[in-house]
Design an enzyme around this catalytic site. Sequence first.
Site, PDB file in Angstrom:
ATOM      1  N   LYS A 111     -21.560  46.417 -83.220  1.00 45.54           N
ATOM      2  CA  LYS A 111     -21.247  47.840 -82.997  1.00 45.54           C
ATOM      3  C   LYS A 111     -20.752  48.526 -84.267  1.00 45.54           C
ATOM      4  CE  LYS A 111     -18.416  46.945 -79.533  1.00 45.54           C
ATOM      5  NZ  LYS A 111     -18.742  45.545 -79.205  1.00 45.54           N
ATOM      6  N   THR A 112     -19.815  47.893 -84.954  1.00 45.01           N
ATOM      7  CA  THR A 112     -19.224  48.543 -86.125  1.00 45.01           C
ATOM      8  C   THR A 112     -20.250  48.733 -87.229  1.00 45.01           C
ATOM      9  OG1 THR A 112     -17.004  47.721 -85.639  1.00 45.01           O
ATOM     10  CG2 THR A 112     -17.462  48.324 -87.911  1.00 45.01           C
TER      11      THR A 112
ATOM     12  N   GLU B 257     -18.112  54.122 -81.470  1.00 48.00           N
ATOM     13  CA  GLU B 257     -18.379  52.837 -80.846  1.00 48.00           C
ATOM     14  C   GLU B 257     -18.016  52.894 -79.368  1.00 48.00           C
ATOM     15  OE1 GLU B 257     -17.003  49.324 -82.798  1.00 48.00           O
ATOM     16  OE2 GLU B 257     -17.095  50.279 -84.772  1.00 48.00           O
TER      17      GLU B 257
END
Length: 460
Positions: free
Chosen positions: A122-123, A166
């Site tokens: 995600k990051t 996110e």
Amino acid sequence: MYKIDFNSPCHIYFVGIGGISMSGLAELLFREGFNVSGSDRNSSDLTRALEAKGITVYYGENSSHITADIDCAVLTSAVKDTNLEFQAIREKGIPWLSRAELLGQLMKNYEVSIAVSGTHGKTTTTSMISEILLHAGTDPTLSIGGILKTIGGNIRIGGSRYFVAEACEYTNSFLSLSPTIGMILNIEEDHLDFFKDLAHIRRSFRQFAELIPPEGCLIINADIPDYEEISKGLPCRVITYSAGDVPADYCPEQISYDELGMPSFVLRGPDGGTQSFRLQVPGLHNVSNAAASIALADCLSVEREVTAEALAAFSGTARRFEHKGSVGGVTIIDDYAHHPTEITATLKAAANYPHKSLWCVFQPHTYTRTKAFLPEFAKALSLADHVVLADIYPARETDTLGISSKDLQEEILRLGGKSTYLPSFEEIEKFLLKNCINGDLLITMGAGDVVKIGESLLEK
């Protein structure tokens, strides 16, 4: 649920303000004119940065921090009913929101709100998307779960219709969001202290997909087993991508790696056309992340040349295969990987990086995760030539499961791997200084504070 009036700034108090997402949201509200304060267990780089901006941060858990002038409190998912500040908030009748509920309300202020979900990646993918939108001059607002070098932090206040954030699945927090574009990178077993099993996790991701309005779009990884179960019947547009052999709208081909393990590839799009891309972040998993980001950029009509330039310029975020430096000819990398799939991806990426021997210092994250995936952790870590294990980082948990890093060491040794368990960081540092040699690659790995080991070695 309490609704924040963003046109009338008030006093917001954050319980757990030092978290990567909480600190970003606190800063965002502060910049929008809100009176922001909060508390955390310990001082950190993030809390000190907030204090430097003028935000009041208290340390420790104390009901006296909860004053009558607080209009609303925001809590992390880690806050329990026994928390003294939470108890004071309820006793005083102060409205409160979860971190995700605040994020969801913020997203409604933007015409295009992009939520990046998935068990892993995600990051990095949020950061890739951010880099693309910044290169395209769209002036986006960004909320990232890591430090992006381009913006010098994890939050950016923009002036346009774009918001990128996110979307974490833990405790189903992403179901409080309001995305117009949703992204699902992968779905695997994790957070089993909350989810019952993989079926439970998949149901939650389906619910996340159902949040997207008919005029919106879902971008989903076709490599997810039975991904159609997540996407079928949705009223919104669905775009697929795959870094494997699965038919999809976007497929990277002709993948190659340079002398530092950085990939290049040709991406075939839905119209059959192709374009070349080059990355400065290693591994096949990042090729997959890039394919998802390119699909999103196309969805937003960003010119392909701009997307290619942005991805070529993106050099990663803090704690994601981050080059920390060298000591005695040993290269030190730090990585946030704390799930077997992430460990496998990182160590396979490291295999393409120049080295003699690959050392991995791993700090397991939470007793629940360690016990649930003990064989998988051992198999993944065995990709390294030498594994050094630190004690389990408890995070939100206490040791009630009878599991330890010694159990993981025994499992690695049973598989034929080389593993050493040392309980303190000081002992680990001494061991590494004695055993790592010129030309070796050392990766400190985990979601806890294992990064301190590499940083300490570089200071010697």
